[in-house]
Structures are given as C-alpha cells and as structure tokens.
Design an enzyme around this catalytic site. Sequence first.
Site, short mmCIF file in Angstrom:
data_model
loop_
_atom_site.label_atom_id
_atom_site.label_comp_id
_atom_site.label_asym_id
_atom_site.label_seq_id
_atom_site.Cartn_x
_atom_site.Cartn_y
_atom_site.Cartn_z
N ASP A 37 -9.98 -4.49 8.34
CA ASP A 37 -9.19 -5.42 8.82
C ASP A 37 -9.57 -6.37 9.90
OD1 ASP A 37 -7.10 -4.46 7.05
OD2 ASP A 37 -6.43 -2.96 8.52
N ARG A 40 -11.77 -8.83 8.54
CA ARG A 40 -11.03 -9.94 8.03
C ARG A 40 -10.76 -10.87 9.01
NH1 ARG A 40 -8.10 -5.95 3.38
NH2 ARG A 40 -9.46 -6.56 1.75
N ARG A 99 1.00 -1.23 0.16
CA ARG A 99 0.02 -0.06 0.07
C ARG A 99 0.75 1.38 -0.18
NH1 ARG A 99 -2.22 -3.56 3.50
NH2 ARG A 99 -4.28 -4.36 3.22
#
Length: 311
Positions: A148, A151, A88
């Site tokens: 996140d 996930r 990223r």
Amino acid sequence: MKITVVGAGAVGATCADNIARRELAEEVVLLDIKEGLSEGKGLDMLQASTLLDCDVKITGSTNNYELTAGSDVVVITSGIPRKPGMTREELIGINAGIVKGVTENILKHSPDAIFVIISNPMDTMTYLALKSSGLPKNRIIGMGGILDSARFKTYLSLALKCSPNDLQASVIGGHGDTTMIPLTRLATLSGVPVGNFLDAETLGKVASDTMVGGATLTKLIGTSAWYAPGAAGAILVESIVRDQKRLFPCSVYLEGEYGQSDICLGVPVVLGRSGWESIVDFNLNEEEQAAFNKSADAVRNMNNVLETLEI
Ligand SMILES: NC(=O)c1ccc[n+]([C@@H]2O[C@H](COP(=O)([O-])OP(=O)(O)OC[C@H]3O[C@@H](n4cnc5c(N)ncnc54)[C@H](O)[C@@H]3O)[C@@H](O)[C@H]2O)c1
C-alpha cells in the site's frame, strides 16, 4: 538460507522470482496443490536464472511438505484472490482454512521458520496464523502496508512529478480499501513534507487513489495484482534474511502499541533476522489515531468471523 513460498499462483510465483533474482537464499521452494504448477514455474525460473546470472536452487513441490523442511522463512500466498467488485474480506471463508492448514503443515517440517502472510484478508489471516500456531509474535508478519505504501508513493510521485525514490511515505492500519490509512501528514519529498508542494485537494485524491489502488487494478486486470505484491513480499523477506533492520509497515500482533491489543494490524516495524524486532511509534495526531481505531474495529469484526467458521 532456505525460503519456501506457498502458492505458485500470480503473487507466489512473482515473489519467488524476485527472491531468486535477488539471491536471498541458496534454496527456494515453491509449493502448490495444483499438480505440476510449482514444478513448471520453478523450472522456468531456473532457466531464467541462467540468463540473469542468479545462482539459486529452485525446487517445485506439489503439496509435498517434506521438500520444505528446514525453511528459515515461509511466505504464504495460497488462497483465492478477489475478482472485480469483490472486497478482500469476502475471501475469508475459503482462505482461512487454507492458511491454517498450510501453517500446520509447514511447522511440522520447519519449526523455526518465520512466517510472512500475504493471503487475504491479510490482517485476519495473520491473526489466524499466530493464534493457531502459538508461535512467538515476532515470527508472524503480515504483508500489506509495504504494498500500500508503494502505491501511495506511486500516486504521490505522479502528482509531484518526482522520482518515487525521493519519497518517504507510509500506509498503516488494516489492509482493506476502507481500513488503510495513508499518512499524508508524515509523507516527505527528501525530508520536506509533501503538503508544502501539494494542496489539500490533491493530497486527498492521492490518498483515496491509494486506498482503492488494489481495486483499480482488479477492475483493469480481472483479478488482483501480482507484480507489486510479489515484489513487496520479497523486499520484506530481504530485510529479514539480510538482517537489514528496515522500517516497513507490516501487520503484527499488538499488545497496547498504537492503543490496540489482541489484533494484527499494520504499524511501522523494524525487520531483521529474528522477524519483526520492534514497533516504531509515529506519534499519530488525534485524527490519525481515530482512523487507526476505526480500522482496528473493522479488522476485529473480521477476526470475529473466524469463530463462526468450521476450520
Ligand atoms: N497482502 C497483499 O498485499 C496481497 C496482494 C495481492 C494478493 N493478495 C492475496 O494473495 C492471495 C494469492 O493471490 P494470487 O493472485 O496469487 O492468486 P492465484 O489464484 O494466482 O494463486 C493462488 C494459488 O494458491 C494455490 N493454493 C490454493 N490452496 C492451496 C493450498 N492448500 N496449498 C497450496 N497452494 C494452494 C492455488 O492452487 C493457486 O495456484 C490471494 O488471497 C490474494 O487476495 C494479497
């Protein structure tokens, strides 16, 4: 209520679609620099609304900021996504100029807006939006930790063979493969620590799968993911516009909280009508605090790159 989403690409369009389906505003504006893209996607969403009983005005705009005037919340997703093998952080050179320019343009027409930053590297883009706009810190919120954590919950639910809805689990720190911190010690299944059900090795694997969750998808799809990122952006916006006071990990400006200052980093915050309203102290243990400090060092190094860019 009026919500603008800048960037009508994969994440922006998905976010706008979720916002419209949940009827979070009377009007949603989708803006992109690509001629016709936002008008086309906006019209497609409007047609979907007739099937789904949503009553929201959706307007597409090719770089016409006048149409965004008076927005209460603005979500910034404009910029390039990563390709397989990229981090990223490699996106900073291009995305910093885009995020800064978009923030300036939005503010000319929506001086009271709350900003949600999604473009990567997200923590640094959030810091840039805050510093370049001079807005009060509570009106600039970076979205990364919600995704996140989703996930993290996904991998936990697969390991536990349980419903993700019965899990409480947070990821704090930077939104990067090596900087995020899945808080395995504090994760629970209906209030019971997940460590009661999973051994250390399995928990370690859940944590490492979470950390590379984005990279795994990028490798599979060929570009970065959008369904969960778009949904995460919409859930964040929902807590603001409905004043839900939900507690989510978001990247916000720290002034001593969690031992860090002059940095935007993921911490648990309460989200309500005025933006992020307070930071909740999770009482990190020594190991978690050390990981948080290391994450801050990495994000600070990335923030320093901003000074070398001509933006
Ligand atoms: N924070 C997170 O959790 C998270 C998750 C996924 C993706 N992302 C990031 O979100 C960004 C968007 O990802 P994507 O998959 O939607 O990319 P995409 O390429 O599908 O869409 C980006 C869009 O931004 C537009 N754009 C570029 N410059 C612009 C400008 N100056 N003004 C208006 N629009 C502009 C492009 O035309 C494009 O349509 C990327 O930086 C990606 O890394 C962040």
